[in-house]
Every structure is written in C-alpha cells, then in structure tokens.
Motif scaffolding. Structure first.
Motif, mmCIF file in Angstrom:
data_model
loop_
_atom_site.group_PDB
_atom_site.id
_atom_site.type_symbol
_atom_site.label_atom_id
_atom_site.label_comp_id
_atom_site.label_asym_id
_atom_site.label_seq_id
_atom_site.Cartn_x
_atom_site.Cartn_y
_atom_site.Cartn_z
ATOM 1 N N GLU A 7 -4.832 12.747 -7.597
ATOM 2 C CA GLU A 7 -5.563 13.879 -8.188
ATOM 3 C C GLU A 7 -5.979 13.576 -9.623
ATOM 4 O OE1 GLU A 7 -6.056 17.078 -10.897
ATOM 5 O OE2 GLU A 7 -4.180 15.933 -10.776
ATOM 6 N N PRO A 8 -5.086 12.956 -10.441
ATOM 7 C CA PRO A 8 -5.506 12.633 -11.808
ATOM 8 C C PRO A 8 -6.702 11.677 -11.860
ATOM 9 C CG PRO A 8 -3.132 12.608 -11.660
ATOM 10 C CD PRO A 8 -3.642 12.731 -10.256
ATOM 11 N N ALA A 9 -6.804 10.753 -10.902
ATOM 12 C CA ALA A 9 -7.941 9.829 -10.895
ATOM 13 C C ALA A 9 -9.244 10.561 -10.589
ATOM 14 C CB ALA A 9 -7.720 8.714 -9.881
ATOM 15 N N VAL A 10 -9.186 11.540 -9.693
ATOM 16 C CA VAL A 10 -10.377 12.327 -9.377
ATOM 17 C C VAL A 10 -10.838 13.092 -10.618
ATOM 18 C CG1 VAL A 10 -11.294 14.206 -7.955
ATOM 19 C CG2 VAL A 10 -9.749 12.497 -6.941
ATOM 20 N N HIS A 11 -9.868 13.696 -11.321
ATOM 21 C CA HIS A 11 -10.189 14.381 -12.582
ATOM 22 C C HIS A 11 -10.765 13.399 -13.596
ATOM 23 C CE1 HIS A 11 -9.646 16.486 -16.413
ATOM 24 N NE2 HIS A 11 -9.019 15.406 -16.819
ATOM 25 N N ALA A 12 -10.130 12.233 -13.712
ATOM 26 C CA ALA A 12 -10.561 11.246 -14.705
ATOM 27 C C ALA A 12 -11.985 10.777 -14.435
ATOM 28 C CB ALA A 12 -9.608 10.053 -14.709
ATOM 29 N N ALA A 13 -12.329 10.557 -13.180
ATOM 30 C CA ALA A 13 -13.681 10.106 -12.858
ATOM 31 C C ALA A 13 -14.718 11.114 -13.350
ATOM 32 C CB ALA A 13 -13.821 9.885 -11.354
ATOM 33 N N SER A 14 -14.429 12.390 -13.161
ATOM 34 C CA SER A 14 -15.350 13.429 -13.634
ATOM 35 C C SER A 14 -15.456 13.423 -15.150
ATOM 36 C CB SER A 14 -14.894 14.808 -13.142
ATOM 37 O OG SER A 14 -14.976 14.904 -11.740
ATOM 38 N N GLY A 68 0.807 -1.220 0.000
ATOM 39 C CA GLY A 68 0.000 0.000 0.000
ATOM 40 C C GLY A 68 0.836 1.263 0.000
ATOM 41 N N MET A 69 1.937 1.256 -0.736
ATOM 42 C CA MET A 69 2.945 2.324 -0.639
ATOM 43 C C MET A 69 2.406 3.702 -1.017
ATOM 44 S SD MET A 69 5.316 1.298 -3.952
ATOM 45 C CE MET A 69 6.335 2.772 -3.902
ATOM 46 N N TYR A 70 1.366 3.780 -1.828
ATOM 47 C CA TYR A 70 0.832 5.081 -2.234
ATOM 48 C C TYR A 70 -0.385 5.512 -1.404
ATOM 49 C CZ TYR A 70 3.897 4.623 -6.264
ATOM 50 O OH TYR A 70 5.002 4.479 -7.078
ATOM 51 N N GLY A 71 -0.704 4.734 -0.376
ATOM 52 C CA GLY A 71 -1.816 5.100 0.484
ATOM 53 C C GLY A 71 -3.163 4.690 -0.102
ATOM 54 N N GLU A 72 -4.232 5.086 0.570
ATOM 55 C CA GLU A 72 -5.576 4.693 0.169
ATOM 56 C C GLU A 72 -6.313 5.790 -0.583
ATOM 57 O OE1 GLU A 72 -7.684 3.363 3.585
ATOM 58 O OE2 GLU A 72 -6.334 1.665 3.971
ATOM 59 N N GLU A 73 -5.886 7.040 -0.449
ATOM 60 C CA GLU A 73 -6.581 8.137 -1.111
ATOM 61 C C GLU A 73 -6.270 8.126 -2.609
ATOM 62 O OE1 GLU A 73 -8.822 10.326 0.247
ATOM 63 O OE2 GLU A 73 -8.642 8.906 1.915
ATOM 64 N N PRO A 74 -7.262 8.433 -3.453
ATOM 65 C CA PRO A 74 -6.994 8.440 -4.892
ATOM 66 C C PRO A 74 -6.045 9.553 -5.288
ATOM 67 C CG PRO A 74 -9.131 9.431 -4.435
ATOM 68 C CD PRO A 74 -8.643 8.847 -3.134
ATOM 69 N N ARG A 84 -5.142 2.005 -5.424
ATOM 70 C CA ARG A 84 -5.864 3.123 -4.799
ATOM 71 C C ARG A 84 -6.825 3.805 -5.777
ATOM 72 N NH1 ARG A 84 -2.112 8.514 -4.495
ATOM 73 N NH2 ARG A 84 -0.926 8.219 -6.417
ATOM 74 N N ASP A 85 -6.410 3.943 -7.053
ATOM 75 C CA ASP A 85 -7.270 4.608 -8.031
ATOM 76 C C ASP A 85 -8.349 3.673 -8.563
ATOM 77 O OD1 ASP A 85 -5.918 7.005 -7.744
ATOM 78 O OD2 ASP A 85 -4.543 6.614 -9.403
ATOM 79 N N ALA A 86 -8.008 2.412 -8.786
ATOM 80 C CA ALA A 86 -9.012 1.436 -9.239
ATOM 81 C C ALA A 86 -10.145 1.326 -8.230
ATOM 82 C CB ALA A 86 -8.362 0.076 -9.458
ATOM 83 N N LEU A 87 -9.808 1.296 -6.941
ATOM 84 C CA LEU A 87 -10.823 1.189 -5.901
ATOM 85 C C LEU A 87 -11.660 2.466 -5.821
ATOM 86 C CD1 LEU A 87 -8.630 -0.596 -3.231
ATOM 87 C CD2 LEU A 87 -10.506 -1.602 -4.529
#
Length: 220
Positions: A32-39, A24-30, A58-61
């Motif tokens: 910033e690019p994934a947040v943009h991509a979801a929109s 889990g080296m990058y943590g659980e929070e998505p 983290r981003d897939a979840l």
C-alpha cells in the motif's frame, strides 16, 4: 567488532537465509505504501526512483510498471537476484537496476541525482538513531531539489515495542528480526529542513504491525 556491527551482521545473514528459504515471500502485489508513493512521485513530476531495502522487488517492479526508472538496493544478494529474475520475466529489466548496498554506508550516487526515494520498513531495521540520521542525510544529498522521500516505520504504539530481546536505542528483537521502533519525535527530527507533508498511521500483517507512512519533500 562492536555490538552494533555484530547485530548488523546477524541481521544480514538472517535476511539472506529468509529470502533463500522463502522466495518471493511478500508476493507480487505492491505494498500500500508503494501505491501511495507512486502517486506522490508522479504528482511531483518524478521520473526516477531509488528504492532502499527493495528485497525481492515487488515494489520496485511496480514502480517500473508505473513508468519510473528504478534503482533498487538491498544488502541481500539473494533478494536482488529474485528481483532481477522477476524483472526479466515481466520484460521490465530495462527499467530496473540493482545494487547490493548496506545503508550504513554512503550511497554510491552523485549529489542531486534522483527524483524520489522510497523505503518500506527499511529505516526501522536494526539501525541506531545515529545511523538513521546519517541515512536520511544521504537521502537528502542524492535527492534533487523538490525531491520526495516516502518511508514507513514501525512505531512505539506497536504491540512488539518494549518486548522480546532488548538491544537498546528502542531496538527489540522477535523471531530473529530486530526492529528500531520510532517515536514521533524521531520522525519530526528527521524532517528538519524538509517539508513534512504527511505522517499517516496504518496497520499491516497479522499481529498487526503498526506503522507510520511518512511523506516529506525537499524545498525547490
């Protein structure tokens, strides 16, 4: 084995060891690019997302929590096992499928079969320019008309560009990680035949890493 194949295998082992040593080296929070991509994906009416280089997920979840069905790929079985464990703990295993895949190979998906594709710092791994073009060609093949592709890459304005161990083709290695740094011409060439919606500059991490977030779409 060619120099490119040897570098690819070294990077594969390096990422396996890194995920094993740092779960889990990058943590659980998505990201910033994934947040943009979801929109962007929601605005395009996408329902399913293919993530390339998903790592421990983290981003897939995050995409799954946002209501998308997610196909997550990575060349690290260790990272994907961490993703599956996290999906089970979050109750989202029904929305996330994982596949071990090296992006130097063709995607095992039919033509026109996914709504959206996401890749955070995957295209700027130790891939040759030729391999990057082939990968984007595969993304184009599997996307449906009107499909959206969001990717991020470190670019030639990054502090590490031109330093460390040079492997040619704008690939430089630091601390065991090899990066292909993108010039703007490469971004524009990869968008040929697409609608290039945005090339957004941003920074990430402590160096900081300097990246572009690219959003492009296929014609309907």
């Amino acid at each position: 084995m060619t120099d490119e194949q040897e570098l690819a295998e070294i990077q594969r082992r390096h990422w396996q060891d890194t995920y094993a040593a740092h779960p889990g080296m990058y943590g659980e929070e998505p990201s910033e690019p994934a947040v943009h991509a979801a929109s962007a994906f929601q605005a395009a009416g996408a329902r399913d997302v293919l993530e390339l280089g998903a790592g421990h997920g983290r981003d897939a979840l995050f995409f799954a929590r946002e209501g998308f069905t997610v196909q997550a790929t990575d060349f690290s079985p260790v990272g994907l096992e961490q993703l599956r464990e996290a999906a089970r703990s979050q109750g989202s295993e029904g929305r996330v499928a994982t596949t071990v895949h090296d992006v130097r190979e063709s995607l095992a998906l039919p033509d026109d079969s996914v709504d959206a594709v996401f890749a955070h710092m995957l295209l700027c791994m130790a891939l040759s320019t030729k391999e990057i073009h082939a990968l984007v060609g595969e993304v184009r093949r599997v996307l449906r008309p009107g499909g959206v592709f969001v990717y991020t890459v470190r670019h030639t304005g990054d502090a590490h560009y031109g330093t460390g161990t040079a492997h040619g083709d704008d690939i430089y290695e630091h601390g065991g990680f090899a990066v292909h740094f993108f010039g703007r011409e490469l971004v524009d060439t990869l968008a040929d035949g697409w609608t290039l919606n945005e090339v957004h500059a941003f920074e990430e991490g402590a160096l900081p890493r300097r990246l572009w977030r690219v959003t492009q779409a296929l014609p309907r």
